[in-house]
Design a protein around this motif. Structure first.
Motif, PDB file in Angstrom:
ATOM      1  N   TYR A   1      -8.859   2.861 -11.520  1.00  9.06           N
ATOM      2  CA  TYR A   1      -7.508   3.299 -11.885  1.00  9.06           C
ATOM      3  C   TYR A   1      -6.823   3.950 -10.692  1.00  9.06           C
ATOM      4  O   TYR A   1      -5.661   3.644 -10.373  1.00  9.06           O
ATOM      5  CB  TYR A   1      -7.566   4.281 -13.059  1.00  9.06           C
ATOM      6  N   TRP A   2      -7.532   4.840  -9.995  1.00  7.11           N
ATOM      7  CA  TRP A   2      -6.911   5.545  -8.874  1.00  7.11           C
ATOM      8  C   TRP A   2      -6.584   4.604  -7.717  1.00  7.11           C
ATOM      9  O   TRP A   2      -5.606   4.819  -6.991  1.00  7.11           O
ATOM     10  CB  TRP A   2      -7.811   6.688  -8.407  1.00  7.11           C
ATOM     11  N   SER A   3      -7.373   3.561  -7.558  1.00  5.35           N
ATOM     12  CA  SER A   3      -7.057   2.605  -6.492  1.00  5.35           C
ATOM     13  C   SER A   3      -5.734   1.903  -6.764  1.00  5.35           C
ATOM     14  O   SER A   3      -4.993   1.553  -5.832  1.00  5.35           O
ATOM     15  CB  SER A   3      -8.181   1.588  -6.341  1.00  5.35           C
ATOM     16  N   THR A   4      -5.406   1.706  -8.053  1.00  3.94           N
ATOM     17  CA  THR A   4      -4.115   1.089  -8.387  1.00  3.94           C
ATOM     18  C   THR A   4      -2.960   2.074  -8.213  1.00  3.94           C
ATOM     19  O   THR A   4      -1.793   1.667  -8.173  1.00  3.94           O
ATOM     20  CB  THR A   4      -4.107   0.576  -9.840  1.00  3.94           C
ATOM     21  N   GLN A   5      -3.294   3.355  -8.122  1.00  5.09           N
ATOM     22  CA  GLN A   5      -2.273   4.383  -7.932  1.00  5.09           C
ATOM     23  C   GLN A   5      -2.129   4.787  -6.470  1.00  5.09           C
ATOM     24  O   GLN A   5      -1.430   5.759  -6.148  1.00  5.09           O
ATOM     25  CB  GLN A   5      -2.612   5.617  -8.776  1.00  5.09           C
ATOM     26  N   GLY A   6      -2.801   4.054  -5.600  1.00  8.44           N
ATOM     27  CA  GLY A   6      -2.704   4.361  -4.176  1.00  8.44           C
ATOM     28  C   GLY A   6      -3.572   5.516  -3.723  1.00  8.44           C
ATOM     29  O   GLY A   6      -3.314   6.127  -2.681  1.00  8.44           O
TER      30      GLY A   6
ATOM     31  N   LEU B   1     -17.429   5.535   0.098  1.00  7.73           N
ATOM     32  CA  LEU B   1     -18.778   5.551  -0.483  1.00  7.73           C
ATOM     33  C   LEU B   1     -18.797   4.919  -1.859  1.00  7.73           C
ATOM     34  O   LEU B   1     -19.843   4.496  -2.337  1.00  7.73           O
ATOM     35  CB  LEU B   1     -19.267   6.992  -0.575  1.00  7.73           C
ATOM     36  N   LEU B   2     -17.651   4.897  -2.519  1.00  2.70           N
ATOM     37  CA  LEU B   2     -17.598   4.382  -3.879  1.00  2.70           C
ATOM     38  C   LEU B   2     -16.586   3.242  -3.938  1.00  2.70           C
ATOM     39  O   LEU B   2     -15.551   3.284  -3.305  1.00  2.70           O
ATOM     40  CB  LEU B   2     -17.188   5.491  -4.854  1.00  2.70           C
ATOM     41  N   THR B   3     -16.896   2.234  -4.728  1.00  2.00           N
ATOM     42  CA  THR B   3     -15.992   1.100  -4.898  1.00  2.00           C
ATOM     43  C   THR B   3     -15.735   0.863  -6.363  1.00  2.00           C
ATOM     44  O   THR B   3     -16.579   1.182  -7.212  1.00  2.00           O
ATOM     45  CB  THR B   3     -16.605  -0.180  -4.289  1.00  2.00           C
ATOM     46  N   PRO B   4     -14.590   0.327  -6.714  1.00  2.98           N
ATOM     47  CA  PRO B   4     -14.295   0.072  -8.129  1.00  2.98           C
ATOM     48  C   PRO B   4     -15.281  -0.921  -8.709  1.00  2.98           C
ATOM     49  O   PRO B   4     -15.773  -1.820  -8.035  1.00  2.98           O
ATOM     50  CB  PRO B   4     -12.870  -0.517  -8.088  1.00  2.98           C
TER      51      PRO B   4
END
Length: 213
Positions: A157-162, A209-212
């Motif tokens: 979700y946060w990756s879609t929010q930039g 370190l973390l990926t969706p």
């Protein structure tokens, strides 16, 4: 009669590169304080972490041998820390936050929400010559772990929010969940809107370190 010949002293021989005495290597002292302590990822700093943290050194087995890389005192600290960590996780999940091993002082620092019963159990768990130092913590590792799991579940979700979440760590002192991100300003604005007054410490951290997913 001729006078005796005069003898000239033989010149001293000088070595071009005289041998150098080797200096002994300085002793290196390592400390397990988080202080990490960071040392600490997921409620574990230093040698041993709390719930969800760096896995402690197994407590079972014979004392460290001369070639094991650990002194007998360090091995005793590790075993005591493991016993305390495992016992408190199981028996005091609402109070236990985490532990940090302070090797130079031969001390195990236990972070917990106040509990007379928990504190009373510490000396027997430590054993030997290990000192235990209880310290107050505002949150238990169990409560912070729930918050950390929620943040981790929202990575996509946060990756879609930039906002790129690069790390999530529960602090062993029970103060907060540390969230690393590349977009510090945006994260500090947006994450509290989603998680409210949750104890988050948002820091700038570039490695992913973390990926969706």
């Amino acid at each position: 009669m001729a006078p005796p010949a005069r003898r000239h002293p033989r010149p001293a021989t000088v070595t071009a590169n005289p041998p150098r005495r080797r200096r002994p290597a300085p002793a290196v002292l390592t400390a397990g304080v988080v202080c990490c302590l960071v040392v600490a990822v997921l409620a574990g700093c230093g040698t041993v972490g709390g719930a969800g943290g760096t896995e402690p050194t197994p407590a079972t087995g014979p004392p460290a041998s001369p070639n094991s890389g650990k002194s007998p005192g360090q091995a005793e600290l590790d075993r005591s820390a493991t016993r305390i960590d495992e016992y408190l996780r199981t028996n005091f999940p609402d109070h236990y936050a985490g532990i940090v091993v302070d090797q130079p002082r031969s001390t195990i620092i236990v972070y917990r929400r106040r509990s007379a019963e928990l504190d009373a159990a510490l000396p027997a768990l430590a054993g030997g010559h290990v000192r235990v130092e209880p310290r107050d913590a505002p949150h238990s590792a169990m409560d912070l772990r729930k918050l950390a799991d929620r943040v981790q579940a929202d990575i996509e979700y946060w990756s879609t929010q930039g906002v790129t979440i690069t790390s999530v760590a529960v602090r062993p002192d029970g103060t907060a969940v540390e969230v690393g991100t590349r977009e510090l300003a945006r994260a500090r604005t947006n994450l509290p809107q989603r998680y409210g007054a949750a104890p988050l410490d948002i820091i700038e951290s570039n490695p992913t370190l973390l990926t969706p997913g």
